[in-house]
Structure formats: C-alpha cells, structure tokens
Design a protein around this motif. Structure first.
Motif, mmCIF file in Angstrom:
data_model
loop_
_atom_site.group_PDB
_atom_site.id
_atom_site.type_symbol
_atom_site.label_atom_id
_atom_site.label_comp_id
_atom_site.label_asym_id
_atom_site.label_seq_id
_atom_site.Cartn_x
_atom_site.Cartn_y
_atom_site.Cartn_z
ATOM 1 N N SER A 147 7.335 3.127 9.878
ATOM 2 C CA SER A 147 6.163 3.584 9.136
ATOM 3 C C SER A 147 5.294 2.369 8.835
ATOM 4 C CB SER A 147 6.601 4.280 7.847
ATOM 5 O OG SER A 147 7.181 3.326 6.961
ATOM 6 N N ASP A 148 4.432 2.504 7.839
ATOM 7 C CA ASP A 148 3.566 1.402 7.439
ATOM 8 C C ASP A 148 4.169 0.603 6.294
ATOM 9 O OD1 ASP A 148 1.658 2.115 9.336
ATOM 10 O OD2 ASP A 148 0.893 3.682 8.009
ATOM 11 N N GLU A 149 5.465 0.707 6.105
ATOM 12 C CA GLU A 149 6.166 -0.081 5.090
ATOM 13 C C GLU A 149 6.355 -1.514 5.584
ATOM 14 O OE1 GLU A 149 9.115 3.227 3.136
ATOM 15 O OE2 GLU A 149 9.446 2.661 5.220
ATOM 16 N N THR A 150 6.670 -2.403 4.643
ATOM 17 C CA THR A 150 6.994 -3.801 4.947
ATOM 18 C C THR A 150 8.279 -4.157 4.205
ATOM 19 O OG1 THR A 150 5.894 -4.851 3.056
ATOM 20 C CG2 THR A 150 4.500 -4.255 4.954
ATOM 21 N N PRO A 151 8.857 -5.334 4.443
ATOM 22 C CA PRO A 151 10.048 -5.718 3.679
ATOM 23 C C PRO A 151 9.766 -5.938 2.192
ATOM 24 C CG PRO A 151 9.818 -7.058 5.665
ATOM 25 C CD PRO A 151 8.540 -6.322 5.490
ATOM 26 N N TYR A 152 8.493 -6.071 1.819
ATOM 27 C CA TYR A 152 8.134 -6.457 0.460
ATOM 28 C C TYR A 152 7.702 -5.249 -0.359
ATOM 29 C CZ TYR A 152 7.957 -10.746 3.131
ATOM 30 O OH TYR A 152 8.273 -11.778 3.978
ATOM 31 N N ARG A 153 8.346 -5.055 -1.499
ATOM 32 C CA ARG A 153 8.009 -3.923 -2.359
ATOM 33 C C ARG A 153 6.548 -4.017 -2.800
ATOM 34 N NH1 ARG A 153 11.354 -0.610 -4.914
ATOM 35 N NH2 ARG A 153 13.116 -2.034 -4.616
ATOM 36 N N GLY A 154 5.820 -2.931 -2.647
ATOM 37 C CA GLY A 154 4.436 -2.891 -3.087
ATOM 38 C C GLY A 154 3.425 -3.346 -2.056
ATOM 39 N N VAL A 155 3.884 -3.783 -0.870
ATOM 40 C CA VAL A 155 2.986 -4.255 0.192
ATOM 41 C C VAL A 155 3.064 -3.284 1.363
ATOM 42 C CG1 VAL A 155 2.426 -6.125 1.787
ATOM 43 C CG2 VAL A 155 3.300 -6.651 -0.511
ATOM 44 N N SER A 156 1.911 -2.775 1.793
ATOM 45 C CA SER A 156 1.858 -1.814 2.889
ATOM 46 C C SER A 156 1.063 -2.384 4.054
ATOM 47 C CB SER A 156 1.197 -0.509 2.430
ATOM 48 O OG SER A 156 1.935 0.090 1.387
ATOM 49 N N ALA A 157 1.395 -1.928 5.263
ATOM 50 C CA ALA A 157 0.656 -2.313 6.459
ATOM 51 C C ALA A 157 -0.413 -1.268 6.740
ATOM 52 C CB ALA A 157 1.590 -2.442 7.655
ATOM 53 N N LEU A 158 -1.583 -1.718 7.127
ATOM 54 C CA LEU A 158 -2.662 -0.806 7.490
ATOM 55 C C LEU A 158 -2.347 -0.193 8.856
ATOM 56 C CD1 LEU A 158 -5.464 0.049 6.333
ATOM 57 C CD2 LEU A 158 -6.468 -1.690 7.832
ATOM 58 N N PRO A 159 -2.506 1.124 9.030
ATOM 59 C CA PRO A 159 -2.224 1.742 10.328
ATOM 60 C C PRO A 159 -3.161 1.223 11.422
ATOM 61 C CG PRO A 159 -2.359 3.397 8.585
ATOM 62 C CD PRO A 159 -2.881 2.107 8.006
ATOM 63 N N PRO A 160 -2.844 1.486 12.679
ATOM 64 C CA PRO A 160 -3.760 1.125 13.767
ATOM 65 C C PRO A 160 -5.084 1.881 13.637
ATOM 66 C CG PRO A 160 -1.581 1.685 14.610
ATOM 67 C CD PRO A 160 -1.600 2.087 13.176
ATOM 68 N N SER A 161 -6.136 1.274 14.159
ATOM 69 C CA SER A 161 -7.463 1.898 14.163
ATOM 70 C C SER A 161 -7.873 2.366 12.767
ATOM 71 C CB SER A 161 -7.505 3.080 15.144
ATOM 72 O OG SER A 161 -7.268 2.647 16.456
ATOM 73 N N SER A 162 -7.639 1.517 11.786
ATOM 74 C CA SER A 162 -7.910 1.895 10.402
ATOM 75 C C SER A 162 -8.697 0.802 9.692
ATOM 76 C CB SER A 162 -6.603 2.150 9.645
ATOM 77 O OG SER A 162 -5.877 3.208 10.226
ATOM 78 N N THR A 163 -9.325 1.206 8.590
ATOM 79 C CA THR A 163 -10.095 0.280 7.762
ATOM 80 C C THR A 163 -9.716 0.478 6.299
ATOM 81 O OG1 THR A 163 -11.969 0.376 9.301
ATOM 82 C CG2 THR A 163 -12.410 -0.465 7.087
ATOM 83 N N VAL A 164 -9.469 -0.619 5.610
ATOM 84 C CA VAL A 164 -9.268 -0.575 4.167
ATOM 85 C C VAL A 164 -10.491 -1.205 3.516
ATOM 86 C CG1 VAL A 164 -7.913 -2.731 4.241
ATOM 87 C CG2 VAL A 164 -7.798 -1.248 2.225
ATOM 88 N N THR A 165 -11.062 -0.512 2.544
ATOM 89 C CA THR A 165 -12.294 -0.951 1.905
ATOM 90 C C THR A 165 -12.138 -0.888 0.398
ATOM 91 O OG1 THR A 165 -13.591 -0.052 3.752
ATOM 92 C CG2 THR A 165 -14.787 -0.595 1.725
ATOM 93 N N VAL A 166 -12.542 -1.950 -0.281
ATOM 94 C CA VAL A 166 -12.576 -1.962 -1.744
ATOM 95 C C VAL A 166 -14.032 -2.086 -2.153
ATOM 96 C CG1 VAL A 166 -11.812 -3.067 -3.865
ATOM 97 C CG2 VAL A 166 -10.319 -3.070 -1.846
ATOM 98 N N ARG A 167 -14.505 -1.058 -2.848
ATOM 99 C CA ARG A 167 -15.900 -1.036 -3.291
ATOM 100 C C ARG A 167 -15.932 -0.460 -4.706
ATOM 101 N NH1 ARG A 167 -17.809 2.249 0.420
ATOM 102 N NH2 ARG A 167 -18.339 0.632 1.945
ATOM 103 N N GLY A 168 -16.602 -1.159 -5.611
ATOM 104 C CA GLY A 168 -16.654 -0.689 -6.986
ATOM 105 C C GLY A 168 -15.301 -0.649 -7.666
ATOM 106 N N GLY A 169 -14.381 -1.493 -7.207
ATOM 107 C CA GLY A 169 -13.053 -1.547 -7.798
ATOM 108 C C GLY A 169 -12.061 -0.548 -7.251
ATOM 109 N N SER A 170 -12.503 0.356 -6.347
ATOM 110 C CA SER A 170 -11.628 1.384 -5.796
ATOM 111 C C SER A 170 -11.345 1.120 -4.321
ATOM 112 C CB SER A 170 -12.260 2.769 -5.949
ATOM 113 O OG SER A 170 -12.444 3.079 -7.321
#
Length: 212
Positions: free
Chosen positions: A172-195
């Motif tokens: 899945s998009d899990e990692t060895p580190y608790r609380g850290v996720s991997a972004l899926p392929p062909s995806s974008t993560v955006t932070v705007r206005g704090g969200s």
C-alpha cells in the motif's frame, strides 16, 4: 542525487516554528547517505511556506537547477525531465501535475500561499507526507519527513512492516515510519490555506480488442 523537503503551516499567519526549521537542517546528514562535506543546499522561505533542497552534485551545470525560481515561486525536480526546459511548464501550471511532461521524476513546488508535490506514473522518485498539529511536511525521503515531523525518536509502523517482511515490498502507500505515508503514482499533494488535499489521476483501463 537530490533531496527535497517542504513545510506548510496549518495556520499560515502563525508561520513555521523556528525549531522545526532547525530540525530540518540538522537532520539532512542522517537522511542523505553521502559525506557531509559534499552536500550543498538551498532554501526558499515565505511566511508559512518553506522549501529545502540538497544535492551532492559537484556543481550547478545540471538542468533544471536544484531550485528553479520564478515570480514568488520555486520548483525542484527530483529525477530527470525528458526536456529540462519543461520545468517552466511545471512551475507555471495552475495545478501541479507530473502528467503534463515526460521523464522519470517527482516535482516539488512552493509559492507564497501553497506547497505541492507530484509523482509520475511509475513513482520511481517517491513523495512522502506527514503532519503535526501545526505543520504539513512533504519530502522525497521518508526518514527525513519522519525526523522533521516527529523528532529523533523513530516510531515504527509494525502493521506496515509486516507486509514488507512477508512480501518483500509494501502492498500500500504505507512506510516503515508511523505517521508517514507515500503519495500514490500519478498523484499530487497540495497544501493551500493550511489544508492538505491529495488528487490522483486514474490510470487508463485496458479493454479487450475487438476483431471483426
């Protein structure tokens, strides 16, 4: 080799804690397995948004540059673009997406009001994200994201690790580190206005060929 890490405050008016900026600078030698004396860095800061970049490349002859700057924005490419000049297309697009250009890369972009990162279809150059009560963290190395968000004490995600132990890779998009996720392929993560939002480009569905 390049490493990127971006920070975006959940309350932009409060800014990013100075202690977290110090943690980022102090953690890179742990997360970047090259001699410390060959690491070169660049930083870009605006109220509530920061983007850090590091490299062990010997000079600035490679294109695109470590951080390509424009009007109140900066873009970093981790990997290789088929056409190096396409960094301008990534920098200027209203919504960041790696699908707009060719290559084997991930891309990080910061403006005065936004932090974003995107993966290509193959996700060879991954993107990881986490959050604290005050800040969103996005980076190209899971360990660096974990150290920045949660400090020196590493908490392992045991349930995620069991799939690695059983299969030899994450399912899945899990990692060895608790609380850290991997972004899926062909995806974008955006932070705007704090969200933070994550958008995915659906892969083309293969259909059976018709013979007449």
């Amino acid at each position: 080799m390049r490493v990127y890490l971006g920070l975006a405050a959940k309350r932009p008016e409060a800014g990013i804690p100075e202690a977290m900026l110090h943690t980022v600078r102090a953690s890179i030698e742990t997360a970047f397995p090259v001699p410390a004396e060959v690491i070169r860095s660049r930083e870009w800061h605006r109220p509530g948004v920061s983007l850090f970049a590091w490299t062990n490349e010997p000079d600035d002859s490679r294109t695109p540059p470590l951080l390509a700057t424009g009007h109140d924005r900066v873009t970093g490419v981790n990997g290789n673009l088929a056409v190096p000049g396409d960094v301008d297309r990534l920098a200027g697009a209203p919504e960041l997406s790696a699908e707009a250009v060719g290559g084997c890369f991930s891309v990080f972009r910061a403006t005065g009001t936004e932090l974003a990162a995107a993966t290509a279809i193959h996700r060879v150059s991954p993107v990881y994200h986490a959050e604290t009560p005050d800040v969103h963290v996005i980076g190209s190395r899971a360990l660096l994201v974990s150290l920045t968000a949660f400090g020196e004490r590493i908490e392992w995600d045991v349930l995620a690790l069991q799939s690695m132990i059983r299969q030899g890779y994450f399912l899945s998009d899990e990692t060895p580190y608790r609380g850290v996720s991997a972004l899926p392929p062909s995806s974008t993560v955006t932070v705007r206005g704090g969200s933070r939002t994550v958008t995915e480009t659906m892969l083309t569905v293969a259909v059976a060929a018709l013979f007449v």
